[in-house]
Design a protein around this motif. Structure first.
Motif, PDB file in Angstrom:
ATOM      1  N   ILE A  27      -9.236 -45.332   1.169  1.00  0.00           N
ATOM      2  CA  ILE A  27      -9.589 -46.392   2.118  1.00  0.00           C
ATOM      3  C   ILE A  27     -11.064 -46.752   1.961  1.00  0.00           C
ATOM      4  N   GLU A  28     -11.912 -45.740   1.816  1.00  0.00           N
ATOM      5  CA  GLU A  28     -13.347 -46.001   1.650  1.00  0.00           C
ATOM      6  C   GLU A  28     -13.603 -46.824   0.389  1.00  0.00           C
ATOM      7  N   SER A  29     -12.923 -46.490  -0.701  1.00  0.00           N
ATOM      8  CA  SER A  29     -13.155 -47.229  -1.947  1.00  0.00           C
ATOM      9  C   SER A  29     -12.686 -48.676  -1.824  1.00  0.00           C
ATOM     10  N   MET A  30     -11.605 -48.902  -1.083  1.00  0.00           N
ATOM     11  CA  MET A  30     -11.116 -50.269  -0.879  1.00  0.00           C
ATOM     12  C   MET A  30     -12.114 -51.075  -0.051  1.00  0.00           C
ATOM     13  N   ASP A  48      -8.154 -62.678  -2.562  1.00  0.00           N
ATOM     14  CA  ASP A  48      -7.991 -61.333  -3.077  1.00  0.00           C
ATOM     15  C   ASP A  48      -8.830 -60.334  -2.297  1.00  0.00           C
ATOM     16  N   VAL A  49     -10.092 -60.704  -1.998  1.00  0.00           N
ATOM     17  CA  VAL A  49     -10.985 -59.814  -1.264  1.00  0.00           C
ATOM     18  C   VAL A  49     -10.470 -59.589   0.148  1.00  0.00           C
ATOM     19  N   ASP A  50     -10.035 -60.649   0.806  1.00  0.00           N
ATOM     20  CA  ASP A  50      -9.540 -60.518   2.172  1.00  0.00           C
ATOM     21  C   ASP A  50      -8.259 -59.686   2.200  1.00  0.00           C
ATOM     22  N   GLU A  51      -7.391 -59.881   1.210  1.00  0.00           N
ATOM     23  CA  GLU A  51      -6.174 -59.085   1.158  1.00  0.00           C
ATOM     24  C   GLU A  51      -6.499 -57.609   0.931  1.00  0.00           C
ATOM     25  N   LEU A  52      -7.529 -57.325   0.128  1.00  0.00           N
ATOM     26  CA  LEU A  52      -7.958 -55.949  -0.085  1.00  0.00           C
ATOM     27  C   LEU A  52      -8.450 -55.346   1.233  1.00  0.00           C
ATOM     28  N   PHE A  53      -9.258 -56.122   1.973  1.00  0.00           N
ATOM     29  CA  PHE A  53      -9.753 -55.651   3.271  1.00  0.00           C
ATOM     30  C   PHE A  53      -8.593 -55.404   4.234  1.00  0.00           C
ATOM     31  N   ARG A 102     -15.285 -50.447   0.193  1.00  0.00           N
ATOM     32  CA  ARG A 102     -16.509 -50.610  -0.593  1.00  0.00           C
ATOM     33  C   ARG A 102     -16.365 -51.759  -1.590  1.00  0.00           C
ATOM     34  N   ALA A 103     -15.192 -51.852  -2.231  1.00  0.00           N
ATOM     35  CA  ALA A 103     -14.969 -52.949  -3.180  1.00  0.00           C
ATOM     36  C   ALA A 103     -15.047 -54.300  -2.475  1.00  0.00           C
ATOM     37  N   ALA A 104     -14.426 -54.396  -1.292  1.00  0.00           N
ATOM     38  CA  ALA A 104     -14.471 -55.654  -0.546  1.00  0.00           C
ATOM     39  C   ALA A 104     -15.880 -55.930  -0.036  1.00  0.00           C
ATOM     40  N   ALA A 105     -16.591 -54.876   0.389  1.00  0.00           N
ATOM     41  CA  ALA A 105     -17.960 -55.056   0.887  1.00  0.00           C
ATOM     42  C   ALA A 105     -18.883 -55.528  -0.226  1.00  0.00           C
ATOM     43  N   GLU A 106     -18.758 -54.935  -1.385  1.00  0.00           N
ATOM     44  CA  GLU A 106     -19.612 -55.336  -2.506  1.00  0.00           C
ATOM     45  C   GLU A 106     -19.303 -56.754  -2.969  1.00  0.00           C
ATOM     46  N   ALA A 107     -18.093 -57.240  -2.640  1.00  0.00           N
ATOM     47  CA  ALA A 107     -17.742 -58.623  -2.959  1.00  0.00           C
ATOM     48  C   ALA A 107     -18.187 -59.579  -1.861  1.00  0.00           C
ATOM     49  N   HIS A 123     -17.624 -59.189   1.747  1.00  0.00           N
ATOM     50  CA  HIS A 123     -16.806 -59.290   2.952  1.00  0.00           C
ATOM     51  C   HIS A 123     -17.519 -58.579   4.107  1.00  0.00           C
ATOM     52  N   PRO A 124     -18.003 -59.301   5.132  1.00  0.00           N
ATOM     53  CA  PRO A 124     -18.825 -58.679   6.177  1.00  0.00           C
ATOM     54  C   PRO A 124     -18.088 -57.629   7.005  1.00  0.00           C
ATOM     55  N   GLU A 125     -16.805 -57.868   7.313  1.00  0.00           N
ATOM     56  CA  GLU A 125     -16.091 -56.880   8.126  1.00  0.00           C
ATOM     57  C   GLU A 125     -15.795 -55.619   7.316  1.00  0.00           C
ATOM     58  N   ALA A 126     -15.609 -55.767   6.016  1.00  0.00           N
ATOM     59  CA  ALA A 126     -15.450 -54.580   5.167  1.00  0.00           C
ATOM     60  C   ALA A 126     -16.754 -53.777   5.156  1.00  0.00           C
ATOM     61  N   MET A 127     -17.892 -54.485   5.170  1.00  0.00           N
ATOM     62  CA  MET A 127     -19.182 -53.791   5.244  1.00  0.00           C
ATOM     63  C   MET A 127     -19.260 -52.943   6.514  1.00  0.00           C
ATOM     64  N   THR A 128     -18.818 -53.509   7.632  1.00  0.00           N
ATOM     65  CA  THR A 128     -18.869 -52.783   8.896  1.00  0.00           C
ATOM     66  C   THR A 128     -17.950 -51.573   8.868  1.00  0.00           C
ATOM     67  N   ARG A 129     -16.711 -51.741   8.388  1.00  0.00           N
ATOM     68  CA  ARG A 129     -15.777 -50.624   8.361  1.00  0.00           C
ATOM     69  C   ARG A 129     -16.243 -49.531   7.395  1.00  0.00           C
ATOM     70  N   LEU A 130     -16.883 -49.926   6.281  1.00  0.00           N
ATOM     71  CA  LEU A 130     -17.446 -48.950   5.353  1.00  0.00           C
ATOM     72  C   LEU A 130     -18.562 -48.169   6.038  1.00  0.00           C
ATOM     73  N   GLY A 131     -19.399 -48.875   6.776  1.00  0.00           N
ATOM     74  CA  GLY A 131     -20.473 -48.210   7.505  1.00  0.00           C
ATOM     75  C   GLY A 131     -19.939 -47.191   8.500  1.00  0.00           C
ATOM     76  N   MET A 132     -18.828 -47.516   9.142  1.00  0.00           N
ATOM     77  CA  MET A 132     -18.237 -46.593  10.116  1.00  0.00           C
ATOM     78  C   MET A 132     -17.760 -45.316   9.444  1.00  0.00           C
ATOM     79  N   ILE A 133     -17.234 -45.438   8.220  1.00  0.00           N
ATOM     80  CA  ILE A 133     -16.825 -44.236   7.485  1.00  0.00           C
ATOM     81  C   ILE A 133     -18.046 -43.413   7.097  1.00  0.00           C
ATOM     82  N   LEU A 134     -19.083 -44.078   6.584  1.00  0.00           N
ATOM     83  CA  LEU A 134     -20.288 -43.357   6.172  1.00  0.00           C
ATOM     84  C   LEU A 134     -20.960 -42.663   7.355  1.00  0.00           C
ATOM     85  N   GLU A 135     -20.900 -43.302   8.520  1.00  0.00           N
ATOM     86  CA  GLU A 135     -21.516 -42.713   9.706  1.00  0.00           C
ATOM     87  C   GLU A 135     -20.687 -41.557  10.258  1.00  0.00           C
ATOM     88  N   GLY A 136     -19.400 -41.510   9.914  1.00  0.00           N
ATOM     89  CA  GLY A 136     -18.522 -40.465  10.413  1.00  0.00           C
ATOM     90  C   GLY A 136     -17.670 -40.886  11.591  1.00  0.00           C
TER      91      GLY A 136
END
Length: 570
Positions: A307-310, A282-287, A312-317, A319-332
């Motif tokens: 996209i950011e919320s998706m 489920d987490v990977d499919e969300l990512f 974030r949900a995967a990162a909090e669960a 998922h390391p690559e979701a963490m990276t993509r979330l960071g890219m959004i936060l960084e701009g």
């Protein structure tokens, strides 16, 4: 034994696969191209896709064309094959791609290095487009694995979905290409692999096969492309492109297979890891869903929070690559790439938040997280020791070409006293740079990349030993080169040259990234004037150019300054 349900009505579908490797005039790519054609054929005829095996008969629903010599009747064959398709029409090509003006030509065995014969011997993309536009197929798919294949995704070349698609069940068209409109595609040399392949085909087929594992509903082309694209960019390969009309991206290209996805890397104590059970799926499919939305961006800016919320949900669960993509959004970074802002205007980057997620991803073993953490330390904090630490960590993954380039670029700049990149932020910690030292001296640079007439003439001009006749000869050579090798299209020539030269000079993380736009422009102009590179030699010429500059102990900025003086733009 249960016979799997067919994915398409094969009796009403047609797939045409073309591969060329036995070239008479172009560089050989025998093993990689042949193996990629075989792998795509095996995929389609295997249990995941289920196409009936080809017997070589003209009535076959899957036509495999190996090493066609010339264009000849091939456009007519395509028109005839695809006019019989009313369900799915699929075209795949692997081999050399050439540009003649703004025409993409798929090089066949007898195609020459240059000249108008490229159009008369090669298969033009317009031939493919016309054949597919005449077809009544519900879904039309084009996969091009060749240089400059992104030309097929430009507005003037894309497949037009007939107006009737608005009123019927037609799902439209999708074009997937190995690279953008002005870049070369890459392949694995024989020396690096037991079964070398072209990178785009290998990553795409890998994504289809991996996506089918443990997913009973199968894998769509859109999802497979998103996975392949992310992996190619991660590994430093050219970014592929796509063009989708209507809902063709949802085409299920391969059915699901039994089995479970492979386990992820072990996680450190205190971090929530991603396992292999239903929750992981489920987490990977969300990512993957969030990644598909991001990579196939075709929406209003208001979709970015989704996209950011998706992510974030995967990162909090966990998922390391979701963490990276979330960071890219936060960084701009994501907003900059997409050219959008969040609702309400520009939002200030959350650097601390981005570094938090990059750090968590890096601790879970993500080389991408480590790479972007290194970028943040370098670009936002000016903390080069920390940046080096994380670049080195990311570069341990041999596939992370971008990290290796960043590491080499920073090490080289520090060794040469070049300091920060031109686009780096205002550091919280001051750098120790001699970046602008002696930049404006404007001393002459005697340099010749090739031991030929052009190089010698340019060297005489730079040394102040040339009269008007020499200048006229250099200009004439330049004009002749532009006509013979680039069809008179100076914008195209310079676009290809800038990509090759930037790559050879360390890219945006290396010395190239320290140059201003004006300096980069001057350097590209000088390189093209001096070396007169062709499409086939531009990458090796750029590498040789950079080597001579480095061996001569000169900085690119000095060469660029002299070049701009030479062309009257000080």
């Amino acid at each position: 034994m249960t016979v799997p349900e067919p994915l398409y009505d094969y009796a009403r579908s047609r797939a045409v696969l073309v591969g060329v490797w036995d070239y008479e005039h172009l560089p050989p790519v025998a093993s990689a191209t042949r193996n990629s054609l075989d792998r795509m054929t095996d995929l389609l005829q295997g249990p995941l896709c289920g196409w009936p095996r080809s017997s070589g008969s003209p009535a076959d629903r899957l036509q495999v064309v190996r090493n066609p010599r010339r264009r000849n009747n091939l456009p007519d064959d395509l028109m005839r094959w695809f006019e019989e398709a009313t369900d799915l029409a699929l075209f795949y090509f692997v081999g050399h791609g050439r540009l003649y003006g703004d025409e993409l030509c798929l090089a066949l065995a007898e195609s020459p290095l240059s000249g108008s014969a490229q159009k008369t011997t090669g298969l033009r993309f317009s031939d493919i487009r016309e054949a597919l536009e005449e077809s009544q197929a519900v879904t039309k798919v084009v996969i091009l694995d060749c240089c400059f294949s992104g030309q097929a995704t430009l507005p003037r070349h894309t497949l037009s979905a007939p107006a009737i698609t608005e009123l019927t069940h037609c799902s439209g068209t999708i074009t997937l290409t190995a690279t953008d409109a002005y870049r070369t595609a890459w392949y694995e040399p024989d020396s690096t692999s037991g079964r070398p392949q072209t990178h785009f085909t290998r990553y795409l087929v890998d994504a289809i096969e991996a996506g089918a594992v443990g997913h009973p509903h199968g894998v769509s082309l859109e999802a497979a492309f998103a996975t392949a694209s992310a992996a190619l960019v991660r590994d430093g390969k050219p970014r592929p492109t796509q063009s989708v009309r209507h809902h063709a991206g949802r085409l299920v290209i391969a059915r699901g297979s039994a089995g479970r996805p492979p386990a992820d890397q072990d996680h450190e104590p205190g971090e929530q890891g991603v396992g292999t059970g239903p929750a992981h799926q489920d987490v990977d499919e969300l990512f993957q869903a969030a990644l598909a939305l991001e990579l196939d961006w075709d929406a209003e800016a208001a979709s970015l929070p989704r996209i950011e919320s998706m992510y974030r949900a995967a990162a909090e669960a966990g998922h390391p690559e979701a963490m990276t993509r979330l960071g890219m959004i936060l960084e701009g970074r994501t907003q900059e790439r997409l050219g959008v802002t969040l609702p309400g205007g520009t939002t200030a980057p959350d650097i601390d938040g981005a570094m938090h997620w990059y750090t968590r991803a890096a601790r879970l073993g993500s080389s991408h997280g480590a790479y972007f953490l290194g970028l943040a330390y370098e670009d936002h904090l000016g903390n080069w020791p920390e940046a080096l630490t994380w670049y080195r960590e990311a570069a341990r993954d041999e596939r992370n070409w971008a990290a290796r380039k960043a590491l080499t670029g920073l090490e080289d700049r520090l060794a040469r006293g070049l300091g920060p990149l031109k686009n780096a932020g205002k550091f919280k910690e001051p750098g120790h740079s001699a970046h602008h030292q002696d930049r404006e001296k404007g001393e002459s640079v005697v340099f010749s990349n090739r031991a030929n007439e052009q190089g010698a003439l340019v060297a005489r001009i730079l040394a102040g030993q040339a009269g008007p006749d020499v200048v006229a000869t250099v200009q004439s050579n330049f004009g002749q080169w532009m006509r013979d090798h680039w069809g008179g299209d100076q914008n195209l020539a310079l676009a290809v040259c800038v990509n090759a030269l930037a790559e050879a000079c360390g890219g945006i993380r290396g010395e190239w990234g320290t140059l201003s736009d004006k300096e980069q422009s001057g350097l590209v102009w000088f390189f093209s004037l001096l070396c007169l590179p062709t499409r086939d030699s531009v990458e090796s010429d750029a590498t040789a150019f950079r080597k001579q500059v480095r061996d001569g102990g000169r900085r690119l900025a000095d060469i660029a300054h002299t070049a701009n003086l030479l062309r009257g733009r000080p």
